[in-house]
Design a protein around this motif. Structure first.
Motif, PDB file in Angstrom:
ATOM      1  N   SER A  17       0.827  -1.213   0.000  1.00 26.29           N
ATOM      2  CA  SER A  17       0.000   0.000   0.000  1.00 26.29           C
ATOM      3  C   SER A  17       0.856   1.256   0.000  1.00 26.29           C
ATOM      4  CB  SER A  17      -0.928   0.002   1.218  1.00 26.29           C
ATOM      5  OG  SER A  17      -1.848  -1.058   1.135  1.00 26.29           O
ATOM      6  N   ASP A 162      -7.781   3.983   1.506  1.00 27.37           N
ATOM      7  CA  ASP A 162      -8.562   3.811   0.277  1.00 27.37           C
ATOM      8  C   ASP A 162      -8.647   5.111  -0.519  1.00 27.37           C
ATOM      9  OD1 ASP A 162      -8.992   1.220   1.130  1.00 27.37           O
ATOM     10  OD2 ASP A 162     -10.882   1.707   2.111  1.00 27.37           O
ATOM     11  N   SER A 192     -16.218   0.471   1.894  1.00 29.28           N
ATOM     12  CA  SER A 192     -15.085  -0.079   2.641  1.00 29.28           C
ATOM     13  C   SER A 192     -15.414  -0.263   4.116  1.00 29.28           C
ATOM     14  CB  SER A 192     -13.868   0.832   2.486  1.00 29.28           C
ATOM     15  OG  SER A 192     -12.771   0.348   3.252  1.00 29.28           O
ATOM     16  N   GLY A 262     -11.345   1.720  -6.198  1.00 25.76           N
ATOM     17  CA  GLY A 262     -11.734   1.975  -4.819  1.00 25.76           C
ATOM     18  C   GLY A 262     -12.315   0.759  -4.124  1.00 25.76           C
ATOM     19  N   SER A 265      -9.542  -1.690  -3.447  1.00 21.67           N
ATOM     20  CA  SER A 265      -8.759  -1.154  -2.332  1.00 21.67           C
ATOM     21  C   SER A 265      -9.512  -1.295  -1.009  1.00 21.67           C
ATOM     22  CB  SER A 265      -8.427   0.323  -2.586  1.00 21.67           C
ATOM     23  OG  SER A 265      -7.783   0.896  -1.469  1.00 21.67           O
ATOM     24  N   GLY A 266     -10.821  -1.053  -1.024  1.00 20.71           N
ATOM     25  CA  GLY A 266     -11.623  -1.163   0.191  1.00 20.71           C
ATOM     26  C   GLY A 266     -11.653  -2.580   0.732  1.00 20.71           C
ATOM     27  N   SER A 269      -8.109  -3.267   2.150  1.00 19.05           N
ATOM     28  CA  SER A 269      -7.821  -2.583   3.419  1.00 19.05           C
ATOM     29  C   SER A 269      -8.585  -3.189   4.587  1.00 19.05           C
ATOM     30  CB  SER A 269      -8.134  -1.092   3.303  1.00 19.05           C
ATOM     31  OG  SER A 269      -9.529  -0.864   3.175  1.00 19.05           O
TER      32      SER A 269
END
Length: 288
Positions: A17, A162, A192, A262, A265-266, A269
């Motif tokens: 990340s 994110d 997320s 997104g 990524s959510g 994470s």
């Protein structure tokens, strides 16, 4: 049930990340963000071309007219409309563009020519930042009350991760940033946090029944127990957005691609950032 050592490899997940975010920050420092007309001000020209065309022909025409800062997109259900966003143009400059394009596309007609004031862009930026701050503060309060402060902070840091990943994508690929970024970021934040709460909720349930093992082991088990749910939810959402990206037309491609980045990524994470952060703060503690 196979237990993956997610907590033990937390620094690998953090490094991945940080590498992406660091690359994005370098790009912003060197080139800045590619702010669109909605934020910088400029002129929007909307044409009905009346036939199929290639954007390469539009870009060539604009370059020949010595207009370098512009964005051209296909529009309309049939892809026979054209939207050009560029710097503020005079009436004469707009007429020259229309005349040049009409030379290549005889059926071309100007639907609208609109000037976007930069003051609107400044207001949009301010409102977007305020909305993001309020959303994160409210979620921090909610998660802290439902779980504990440490989990709330971990969740908000995952949300910040994110947002930075999405912004890094815009920066690295020089994607024009328009008002849709507000919808993208708030959507990603909401999606997320939902995944993160599911993982934290399972951790809390396991803490009540597993009192003799470390928190890291419980976190690993909880992630595995919710992994199928997280993957299935993300996959079904992504399939819909990917379909929109492929078949929804040029005007929403950047928007849908940002959502794809997104959501991925959510999901990442929620599993690899939020839970490991919480585990680090509880390192060495026993559940008893």
């Amino acid at each position: 049930m196979k237990i993956y050592k997610i907590m033990e490899r937390k620094f690998i997940w953090f490094s991945i990340s940080l590498a992406i975010i660091f690359a994005g920050l370098i790009s912003i420092a060197v080139h800045g963000l590619n702010w669109g007309i909605d934020f910088t001000g400029g002129t929007i020209l909307h044409y009905s071309v009346g036939q199929s065309y290639e954007l390469s022909d539009i870009r060539k025409t604009m370059t020949e007219l010595n207009i370098k800062d512009f964005e051209a997109k296909k529009a309309g259900d049939e892809g026979d409309e054209l939207i050009i966003r560029t710097v503020v143009l005079t009436k004469d400059e707009q007429a020259k563009i229309t005349e040049s394009l009409k030379g290549k596309f005889p059926k071309l007609e100007l639907i609208r020519a609109e000037k976007v004031d930069a003051v609107i862009g400044s207001e949009l930026r301010r409102q977007a930042i305020i909305a993001l701050i309020i959303a994160n503060l409210l979620m921090l309060v909610y998660i802290s009350l439902r779980f504990e402060l440490k989990s709330g902070i971990a969740a908000v840091l995952a949300l910040l991760h994110d947002v930075l990943i999405v912004i890094s994508w815009y920066a690295l690929f020089r994607v024009p940033i328009d008002s849709s970024i507000i919808a993208v970021i708030l959507t990603v934040v909401g999606y997320s946090i939902n995944d993160t709460i599911v993982v934290f909720d399972r951790i809390r349930e396991n803490l009540k029944t597993m009192r003799k093992i470390s928190f890291s082991e419980i976190a690993n088990l909880s992630i595995v127990q919710t992994l199928t749910r997280s993957i299935n939810t993300s996959l079904t959402t992504l399939l819909t957005i990917i379909a929109l990206n492929l078949f929804g037309g040029e005007t929403i491609k950047d928007f849908t691609m940002a959502l794809i980045i997104g959501i991925v990524s959510g999901t990442y994470s929620s599993i690899f950032i939020a839970s490991p952060l919480w585990s680090m703060w509880r390192k060495g503690a026993k559940t008893a």
